[in-house]
Design a protein around this motif. Sequence first.
Motif, mmCIF file in Angstrom:
data_model
loop_
_atom_site.group_PDB
_atom_site.id
_atom_site.type_symbol
_atom_site.label_atom_id
_atom_site.label_comp_id
_atom_site.label_asym_id
_atom_site.label_seq_id
_atom_site.Cartn_x
_atom_site.Cartn_y
_atom_site.Cartn_z
ATOM 1 N N PRO A 244 1.455 2.589 -5.582
ATOM 2 C CA PRO A 244 1.466 1.348 -6.373
ATOM 3 C C PRO A 244 2.598 0.405 -5.984
ATOM 4 O O PRO A 244 2.502 -0.803 -6.219
ATOM 5 C CB PRO A 244 1.627 1.844 -7.814
ATOM 6 C CG PRO A 244 2.165 3.236 -7.701
ATOM 7 C CD PRO A 244 1.637 3.791 -6.420
ATOM 8 N N LEU A 245 3.663 0.936 -5.378
ATOM 9 C CA LEU A 245 4.776 0.080 -4.968
ATOM 10 C C LEU A 245 4.520 -0.592 -3.614
ATOM 11 O O LEU A 245 5.374 -1.330 -3.119
ATOM 12 C CB LEU A 245 6.073 0.889 -4.906
ATOM 13 C CG LEU A 245 6.604 1.373 -6.252
ATOM 14 C CD1 LEU A 245 7.895 2.164 -6.070
ATOM 15 C CD2 LEU A 245 6.841 0.203 -7.192
ATOM 16 N N ALA A 246 3.360 -0.333 -3.019
ATOM 17 C CA ALA A 246 2.987 -1.046 -1.795
ATOM 18 C C ALA A 246 2.053 -2.212 -2.089
ATOM 19 O O ALA A 246 1.841 -3.071 -1.238
ATOM 20 C CB ALA A 246 2.321 -0.084 -0.814
ATOM 21 N N ARG A 247 1.521 -2.254 -3.299
ATOM 22 C CA ARG A 247 0.488 -3.253 -3.595
ATOM 23 C C ARG A 247 1.028 -4.680 -3.602
ATOM 24 O O ARG A 247 0.322 -5.625 -3.268
ATOM 25 C CB ARG A 247 -0.194 -2.919 -4.926
ATOM 26 C CG ARG A 247 -1.034 -1.657 -4.827
ATOM 27 C CD ARG A 247 -1.605 -1.201 -6.146
ATOM 28 N NE ARG A 247 -2.278 0.091 -5.978
ATOM 29 C CZ ARG A 247 -2.620 0.892 -6.969
ATOM 30 N NH1 ARG A 247 -2.334 0.532 -8.223
ATOM 31 N NH2 ARG A 247 -3.222 2.042 -6.726
ATOM 32 N N GLY A 248 2.292 -4.836 -4.016
ATOM 33 C CA GLY A 248 2.880 -6.176 -3.959
ATOM 34 C C GLY A 248 2.987 -6.669 -2.531
ATOM 35 O O GLY A 248 2.695 -7.842 -2.243
#
Length: 361
Positions: A244-248
Amino acid sequence: MGPKRLALLLAHFGTPRDALDSPRGEWRRAGLPEGVVQARPDAEKVAAITDWLAADATHHLVARGDPHFPAALDDLPDAPAALFVRGRLTALTEPQVAMVGSRTPTTGGRQNARAFARHLAGQGLVITSGLALGVDGEAHRGALEAEGITIAVLGSGIDRIYPPEHASLADEIVAGGGVILSEWLPGTEPRRGHFPRRNRLISGLASGVLVVEASVKSGSLITARLAGEQGRDVLAIPGSIHNPLARGCHRLIREGAKLVETGQDVLEELAPTLRRQLEATAAAMNPTATTATDEASEGATPARDPDQQRVLDLLGHDPQPADTLIEASGLTAGEVSSILLMLELAGDVSTLPGGLYVRTS
């Protein structure tokens, strides 16, 4: 008064001294609200500023118009009227790349932040970030590991390091030739609303912003948006589709940010911007020299300033580490790194494994 009201005041009067010497009725005619017109200096705040400035030789107040005020910030519509600075002033005007990301990154995100910062700082770029936990802290530490320069922009007063866990890191940044800066008065506590405002300075100081790891609701995306509005390059490191921290970062890439996988990718993307910036700096320092652009248009070899030529001569024809060039030239590590970066961008120097530099001709 915030930056916009200060800009309104200075547009009307020209200088702070002229404004202070004018009748307050003239302030009203300049369009300032009655609360500002009737306000008077706060003696305690003035004393806090002067006490802080007198406490250490590394403490500075740099106003717009001062030679050390970063020209990159002058173009911002809400540029600060002044900066409180702790550290080496010349770092403010050296080529910079901003690195931002999650305060709670994955192990891989931490490793990437430190590795990219270490590589870029070793190539002569100043690493600019916000001293926050997570990616910011790793970026600062990576730059220090490379004996490079890093700048931390605070969302609090210059004497209120936040988070407090990074107080020793702030000291290391200053000791390493870098800078801690803030637009807030000494004594100002960190507040939620301060951090989005400080983000415009992080992006504004830099040639580009690298987002290491961020969720879709991360404040780092605010910095990336501001960078785009300011005409800076936006770069992002991709990650796993399950993280989820790669989605940005993935969102930024879909919207046009440059996907980068290595520090060299960052240098190649920023090369045109950095070349223009370094040439402009060289021209400002030596206005009588013919610019590289002028000479290139005539088919001639671009002119180098004396320091660049000295480093190139010291490099000789055998690979040399930067430490040898620093010792032989008498220049600082930051100056030599910036010169090597400009020579590399000009095609005069190449880097080799092991941190060695070699002439290309």
